[in-house]
Design an enzyme around this catalytic site. Structure first.
Site, PDB file in Angstrom:
ATOM      1  CG  ASP A  24      -2.083   0.932   1.090  1.00 14.37           C
ATOM      2  OD1 ASP A  24      -2.321   1.438  -0.025  1.00 14.37           O
ATOM      3  OD2 ASP A  24      -2.752   1.190   2.099  1.00 14.37           O
ATOM      4  CG  HIS A  41      -0.119   1.820  -9.351  1.00 13.79           C
ATOM      5  ND1 HIS A  41      -0.295   1.474  -8.033  1.00 13.79           N
ATOM      6  CD2 HIS A  41      -1.233   2.517  -9.695  1.00 13.79           C
ATOM      7  CE1 HIS A  41      -1.472   1.917  -7.608  1.00 13.79           C
ATOM      8  NE2 HIS A  41      -2.050   2.570  -8.595  1.00 13.79           N
ATOM      9  CG  LEU A 135       9.846 -17.015  -3.922  1.00  9.08           C
ATOM     10  CD1 LEU A 135       9.642 -17.076  -2.404  1.00  9.08           C
ATOM     11  CD2 LEU A 135      10.431 -15.654  -4.301  1.00  9.08           C
TER      12      LEU A 135
HETATM   13  C1  FPP Z   1      -1.957  -0.019  -3.355  1.00  9.73           C
HETATM   14  O1  FPP Z   1      -1.486   1.326  -3.306  1.00  9.73           O
HETATM   15  C2  FPP Z   1      -1.392  -0.712  -4.524  1.00  9.73           C
HETATM   16  C3  FPP Z   1      -2.099  -1.267  -5.538  1.00  9.73           C
HETATM   17  C4  FPP Z   1      -3.569  -1.257  -5.583  1.00  9.73           C
HETATM   18  C5  FPP Z   1      -1.444  -1.905  -6.707  1.00  9.73           C
HETATM   19  C6  FPP Z   1      -0.200  -2.687  -6.432  1.00  9.73           C
HETATM   20  C7  FPP Z   1       0.566  -2.891  -7.688  1.00  9.73           C
HETATM   21  C8  FPP Z   1       1.895  -2.871  -7.809  1.00  9.73           C
HETATM   22  C9  FPP Z   1       2.795  -2.781  -6.642  1.00  9.73           C
HETATM   23  C10 FPP Z   1       2.550  -2.918  -9.143  1.00  9.73           C
HETATM   24  C11 FPP Z   1       2.365  -4.120  -9.961  1.00  9.73           C
HETATM   25  C12 FPP Z   1       2.614  -5.409  -9.272  1.00  9.73           C
HETATM   26  C13 FPP Z   1       2.755  -6.595  -9.909  1.00  9.73           C
HETATM   27  C14 FPP Z   1       2.866  -7.834  -9.080  1.00  9.73           C
HETATM   28  C15 FPP Z   1       2.828  -6.727 -11.373  1.00  9.73           C
HETATM   29  P1  FPP Z   1      -2.549   2.520  -3.432  1.00  9.73           P
HETATM   30  O2  FPP Z   1      -2.678   2.876  -4.859  1.00  9.73           O
HETATM   31  O3  FPP Z   1      -3.812   2.119  -2.740  1.00  9.73           O
HETATM   32  O4  FPP Z   1      -1.816   3.658  -2.642  1.00  9.73           O
HETATM   33  P2  FPP Z   1      -2.519   4.854  -1.811  1.00  9.73           P
HETATM   34  O5  FPP Z   1      -3.188   4.197  -0.620  1.00  9.73           O
HETATM   35  O6  FPP Z   1      -1.357   5.698  -1.412  1.00  9.73           O
HETATM   36  O7  FPP Z   1      -3.474   5.537  -2.725  1.00  9.73           O
END
Ligand code: FPP
Length: 251
Positions: A24, A41, A135
């Site tokens: 997050d 992201h 893994l």
């Molecule tokens: C949460 O942060 C994150 C996500 C919803 C997406 C996670 C994706 C990645 C880390 C990249 C791609 C991963 C793979 C495995 C290909 P948020 O957007 O909710 O952050 P915020 O709370 O600060 O808005």
């Protein structure tokens, strides 16, 4: 079948055998840097690579990452599209490297909602890495813990319709094989970055006795040193699984 923490006492070691992470803070990382959320992201993906590498070095056997929840479809269309593109690109570009390192990739969640190209790439990647054992990397995508329990119940009753007439015969062991993570032991350590302290419908069945670690750091900032800090904290935890401290110190 893997051991259930509520039916028996699993063995625990200094390094988590199974690590589950809610990544997050990507959006806030980007906003803090005056960038669009989507840039967060993209940077988050770099952190995924660092953590996969570090887990390999530490001997973690199972790493499960929450990449897209069943509730994330509610996000702006542009952000959802970017995330889908990132998943596709990652599967296209990284699968060779992951496979060479002995990573077995699985994707859990309701994949029917994804575009056919992404579904194909997921199936190919899973098949391609199916023999690897170093893994077990699992990506939860369009995943929700409640969805998982419901789909497991439906599959169990389809396979064993006689249970509907004898619901008293349903127990943990009847349901567990149908859960998405049936192949893995329950997570030993859960990490959530980004400062929130909640489970957000992640592995709600499997986290019953997992140690929960929360950090204010945003996911794109996470590196091997931060993972080490979480492991150091984990090593100090007394995992009682319902027993008393005194029982644990008995020989
Ligand atoms: C949460 O942060 C994150 C996500 C919803 C997406 C996670 C994706 C990645 C880390 C990249 C791609 C991963 C793979 C495995 C290909 P948020 O957007 O909710 O952050 P915020 O709370 O600060 O808005």
């Amino acid at each position: 079948m893997t051991l259930s923490s509520t039916l028996s006492v699993p063995s625990a070691s200094a390094i988590p055998r199974h690590l589950a992470i809610i990544m997050d803070g990507n959006g806030r990382w980007a906003t803090r840097s005056f960038l669009p959320r989507t840039a967060g992201h993209a940077r988050g993906l770099q952190a995924v690579k660092r953590v996969v590498e570090a887990c390999g070095q530490h001997g973690v056997e199972y790493l499960t990452l929450f990449a897209f929840s069943s509730e994330n479809w509610r996000r702006p269309q542009e952000e959802v599209s970017l995330l889908m593109r990132l998943f596709v690109q990652t599967l296209e570009r990284e699968i060779d490297k992951l496979s060479e390192r002995g990573v077995r990739l699985r994707v859990i969640g309701d994949l029917d909602a994804f575009e056919p190209r992404l579904q194909d790439l997921i199936l190919q990647a899973q098949e391609r890495t199916a023999q690897n054992t170093t893994l077990h990397l699992t990506i939860a995508a369009n995943y929700g813990g409640r969805w998982d329990i419901l789909q497991a119940t439906q599959h169990m009753l389809k396979a064993q319709p006689q249970l509907a007439a004898h619901p008293e015969k349903i127990n943990e062991q009847s349901l567990a094989p149908y859960l998405s993570m049936a192949f893995a032991p329950e997570p030993d350590l859960f990490i959530r970055t980004g400062g929130e302290q909640r489970i957000s419908n992640f592995l709600i069945w499997q986290l019953a006795y997992t140690e929960l670690y929360f950090t204010d750091r945003y996911w794109p900032d996470i590196n091997a040193q931060h993972l080490q800090e979480a492991f150091d904290w984990y090593a100090t935890r007394e995992r009682r699984f319902g027993r008393t401290s005194a029982q644990l110190s008995q020989p």
